[in-house]
Design a protein around this motif. Structure first.
Motif, PDB file in Angstrom:
ATOM      1  N   THR A  87       0.577  -1.222  -0.009  1.00  0.00           N
ATOM      2  CA  THR A  87      -0.035  -0.022  -0.055  1.00  0.00           C
ATOM      3  C   THR A  87       0.838   1.422   0.045  1.00  0.00           C
ATOM      4  N   TYR A  88       1.942   1.379   0.844  1.00  0.00           N
ATOM      5  CA  TYR A  88       2.901   2.492   0.980  1.00  0.00           C
ATOM      6  C   TYR A  88       3.488   2.585  -0.493  1.00  0.00           C
ATOM      7  N   SER A  89       4.079   1.491  -0.922  1.00  0.00           N
ATOM      8  CA  SER A  89       4.823   1.547  -2.314  1.00  0.00           C
ATOM      9  C   SER A  89       4.020   2.063  -3.213  1.00  0.00           C
ATOM     10  N   LEU A  90       2.671   1.753  -3.553  1.00  0.00           N
ATOM     11  CA  LEU A  90       1.825   2.230  -4.379  1.00  0.00           C
ATOM     12  C   LEU A  90       1.338   3.539  -4.331  1.00  0.00           C
ATOM     13  N   ALA A  91       0.993   3.825  -3.200  1.00  0.00           N
ATOM     14  CA  ALA A  91       0.780   5.358  -2.703  1.00  0.00           C
ATOM     15  C   ALA A  91       1.944   6.228  -3.033  1.00  0.00           C
ATOM     16  N   MET A  92       3.321   5.614  -2.640  1.00  0.00           N
ATOM     17  CA  MET A  92       4.406   6.768  -2.880  1.00  0.00           C
ATOM     18  C   MET A  92       4.771   6.896  -4.345  1.00  0.00           C
ATOM     19  N   TRP A  93       4.695   5.762  -5.113  1.00  0.00           N
ATOM     20  CA  TRP A  93       4.717   6.014  -6.732  1.00  0.00           C
ATOM     21  C   TRP A  93       3.613   6.745  -7.392  1.00  0.00           C
ATOM     22  N   LEU A  94       2.569   6.463  -6.922  1.00  0.00           N
ATOM     23  CA  LEU A  94       1.409   7.252  -7.473  1.00  0.00           C
ATOM     24  C   LEU A  94       1.672   8.798  -7.432  1.00  0.00           C
ATOM     25  N   MET A  95       2.052   8.971  -6.162  1.00  0.00           N
ATOM     26  CA  MET A  95       2.289  10.542  -5.660  1.00  0.00           C
ATOM     27  C   MET A  95       3.559  11.144  -6.766  1.00  0.00           C
ATOM     28  N   ILE A  96       4.456  10.349  -6.928  1.00  0.00           N
ATOM     29  CA  ILE A  96       5.591  10.666  -7.893  1.00  0.00           C
ATOM     30  C   ILE A  96       5.411  10.764  -9.158  1.00  0.00           C
ATOM     31  N   SER A  97       4.494  10.036  -9.586  1.00  0.00           N
ATOM     32  CA  SER A  97       3.762  10.055 -11.081  1.00  0.00           C
ATOM     33  C   SER A  97       2.956  11.337 -11.208  1.00  0.00           C
ATOM     34  N   TYR A  98       2.165  11.491 -10.223  1.00  0.00           N
ATOM     35  CA  TYR A  98       1.343  12.829 -10.430  1.00  0.00           C
ATOM     36  C   TYR A  98       2.099  13.949 -10.435  1.00  0.00           C
ATOM     37  N   ALA A  99       3.314  14.179  -9.546  1.00  0.00           N
ATOM     38  CA  ALA A  99       4.203  15.205  -9.474  1.00  0.00           C
ATOM     39  C   ALA A  99       4.986  15.417 -10.923  1.00  0.00           C
ATOM     40  N   TYR A 100       5.344  14.292 -11.695  1.00  0.00           N
ATOM     41  CA  TYR A 100       5.743  14.669 -12.964  1.00  0.00           C
ATOM     42  C   TYR A 100       4.671  15.001 -13.617  1.00  0.00           C
ATOM     43  N   LEU A 101       3.410  14.550 -13.627  1.00  0.00           N
ATOM     44  CA  LEU A 101       2.038  15.000 -14.468  1.00  0.00           C
ATOM     45  C   LEU A 101       1.911  16.546 -14.134  1.00  0.00           C
ATOM     46  N   GLU A 102       1.937  16.968 -12.793  1.00  0.00           N
ATOM     47  CA  GLU A 102       1.608  18.375 -12.398  1.00  0.00           C
ATOM     48  C   GLU A 102       2.639  19.214 -12.893  1.00  0.00           C
ATOM     49  N   THR A 103       4.019  18.754 -13.103  1.00  0.00           N
ATOM     50  CA  THR A 103       5.085  19.821 -13.778  1.00  0.00           C
ATOM     51  C   THR A 103       5.015  19.981 -15.112  1.00  0.00           C
ATOM     52  N   ALA A 104       4.590  18.832 -15.705  1.00  0.00           N
ATOM     53  CA  ALA A 104       4.300  18.830 -17.233  1.00  0.00           C
ATOM     54  C   ALA A 104       3.217  19.926 -17.428  1.00  0.00           C
ATOM     55  N   HIS A 105       1.932  19.596 -16.626  1.00  0.00           N
ATOM     56  CA  HIS A 105       0.899  20.505 -16.963  1.00  0.00           C
ATOM     57  C   HIS A 105       1.190  22.105 -16.568  1.00  0.00           C
ATOM     58  N   ALA A 106       2.284  22.305 -15.781  1.00  0.00           N
ATOM     59  CA  ALA A 106       2.418  23.718 -15.510  1.00  0.00           C
ATOM     60  C   ALA A 106       2.930  24.703 -16.609  1.00  0.00           C
ATOM     61  N   PHE A 107       3.213  23.981 -17.617  1.00  0.00           N
ATOM     62  CA  PHE A 107       3.828  24.720 -18.817  1.00  0.00           C
ATOM     63  C   PHE A 107       2.729  25.037 -19.852  1.00  0.00           C
ATOM     64  N   VAL A 108       1.993  25.894 -19.601  1.00  0.00           N
ATOM     65  CA  VAL A 108       0.558  26.125 -20.134  1.00  0.00           C
ATOM     66  C   VAL A 108       0.892  26.664 -21.733  1.00  0.00           C
ATOM     67  N   GLU A 109       2.022  27.346 -21.832  1.00  0.00           N
ATOM     68  CA  GLU A 109       2.201  27.708 -23.102  1.00  0.00           C
ATOM     69  C   GLU A 109       2.482  26.675 -24.221  1.00  0.00           C
ATOM     70  N   SER A 110       2.770  25.557 -23.656  1.00  0.00           N
ATOM     71  CA  SER A 110       3.089  24.469 -24.729  1.00  0.00           C
ATOM     72  C   SER A 110       1.829  23.425 -24.800  1.00  0.00           C
ATOM     73  N   PRO A 111       0.996  23.354 -25.748  1.00  0.00           N
ATOM     74  CA  PRO A 111      -0.355  22.596 -25.798  1.00  0.00           C
ATOM     75  C   PRO A 111       0.020  21.180 -25.729  1.00  0.00           C
ATOM     76  N   ILE A 112       1.315  20.645 -25.863  1.00  0.00           N
ATOM     77  CA  ILE A 112       1.414  19.177 -25.884  1.00  0.00           C
ATOM     78  C   ILE A 112       1.637  18.915 -24.094  1.00  0.00           C
ATOM     79  N   LEU A 113       2.699  19.936 -23.547  1.00  0.00           N
ATOM     80  CA  LEU A 113       2.656  19.522 -22.257  1.00  0.00           C
ATOM     81  C   LEU A 113       1.633  19.868 -21.517  1.00  0.00           C
ATOM     82  N   SER A 114       0.871  20.883 -21.589  1.00  0.00           N
ATOM     83  CA  SER A 114      -0.226  21.150 -20.598  1.00  0.00           C
ATOM     84  C   SER A 114      -1.478  20.369 -20.897  1.00  0.00           C
ATOM     85  N   GLN A 115      -1.269  19.324 -21.686  1.00  0.00           N
ATOM     86  CA  GLN A 115      -2.448  18.420 -21.991  1.00  0.00           C
ATOM     87  C   GLN A 115      -1.727  17.101 -21.725  1.00  0.00           C
TER      88      GLN A 115
END
Length: 345
Positions: free
Chosen positions: A215-243
């Motif tokens: 449970t802890y392992s899955l929770a931790m790696w889901l957090m890391i995965s969404y940290a990557y995703l949120e960072t990419a989505h932060a680049f709103v001037e790039s349509p590909i990254l923001s979506q």
């Protein structure tokens, strides 16, 4: 190191059309609350990692996750600044803080890595295999096979772990006999690894501990995965990254993990950043400026953001990162030498 960086710049300057002004604008126009959220997810993941380490220790001693959080944060700060040779600092610091043997903590470290690999493989494979946009990914058939292989491999690792835990000694003895006729040293080495793996698995003594660790392992790696995703989505001037979809993000995460596998001090920051940018540009068609900006921000969020916290924690606990890295490396070498000497007798 500076010569290597200069060589990369000279090699690439005439082959890649890059506009530094656009690069700076991409950084300035990024959605900073998303980057802050990504850093928060990474920091929470460190806390979850410490809670999992406490679970692994529970068969021999009961400690809180906070008790081992400091060694986790300081250890990863050492890796970020000094490279992968500092990776043993975490088990070394835990052993010193709890007054246990280094071999016991290295056993925890080995099992931790197994759970990391299994959790990430399960998330990566599930997302790629069941994602609605999997056919739009680059080389979809190859990724589909990799996803299926990852799912099967995770199950096989789990089954192997059960067999090793229950019958490790018998498996090691059978390996020695099987290799005795043509490669006795190889057989002895594999047998030693099996026994070391079995000894490491003693940290899991009940189904409850296994379930908590999963449970802890899955929770931790889901957090890391969404940290990557949120960072990419932060680049709103790039349509590909923001979506960017979660499935595409998994490909980027895999590239980042490969790039950081042999992390070098400081120079590794640039190679990891370049690898992430190359994946974003080559696989998904992101322009070089936002690709490099996103690669740099991913490096900061997922790898370097721990440094300020780790340095403060190390100062509070009177820990020298360079000294601990050197001591842990020497202690690990001494432990391996003692083990090899005992095995040869």
């Amino acid at each position: 190191m500076l010569a290597a960086i200069a060589a990369v710049v000279v090699f690439g300057r005439h082959r890649i059309h890059f506009n530094w002004q656009i690069f700076v604008e991409q950084i300035q126009l990024a959605t900073w609350w998303r980057i802050g959220l990504a850093i928060a997810l990474i920091w929470i993941a460190y806390a979850v990692r410490a809670m999992r380490w406490a679970v692994f220790l529970s068969p021999s001693r009961k400690v809180s996750g906070f008790k081992v959080l400091g060694p986790q944060v300081i250890g990863y700060t050492g890796v970020a600044l000094l490279g992968r040779p500092a990776d043993l600092a975490r088990p070394y610091l835990v052993a010193r803080k709890l007054r246990t043997t280094l071999s016991e903590q290295i056993a925890v470290y080995v099992v931790e890595r197994m759970f990391d690999l299994g959790a990430m493989a399960l998330i990566f494979s599930s997302v790629l295999y069941f994602s609605p946009d999997k056919k739009t990914l680059p080389h979809p058939e190859l990724l589909r096979h990799l996803a299926l292989t990852g799912l099967v491999g995770t199950v096989c690792i789990a089954i192997l772990a059960v067999f090793v835990k229950l019958r490790g000694a018998i498996m090691a003895d059978g390996t020695r006999r099987a290799f005795a006729g043509f490669a006795p040293k190889l057989g002895e080495g594999i047998a030693d690894k099996l026994l070391a793996f079995r000894n490491g698995l003693h940290v899991l003594s009940s189904a409850r501990e296994v379930l908590l660790a999963v449970t802890y392992s899955l929770a931790m790696w889901l957090m890391i995965s969404y940290a990557y995703l949120e960072t990419a989505h932060a680049f709103v001037e790039s349509p590909i990254l923001s979506q960017l979809s979660l499935a595409r993000c998994m490909v980027v995460i895999a590239a980042g993990m490969v790039a950081s596998a042999a992390q070098l001090p400081v120079l590794g920051w640039f190679t990891q950043m370049a690898a992430l940018a190359a994946i974003l540009q080559g696989f998904f068609g992101v322009a070089w400026e936002p690709a490099l900006g996103c690669g740099a921000m991913l490096l900061i969020v997922t790898f370097l953001s721990v440094i300020p916290l780790g340095l403060l924690w190390a100062r509070f606990e009177h820990v020298s990162l360079r000294k601990i890295a050197a001591e842990s490396e020497h202690a690990g070498e001494a432990l391996e030498h003692a083990h090899n000497s005992a095995a040869s007798e």
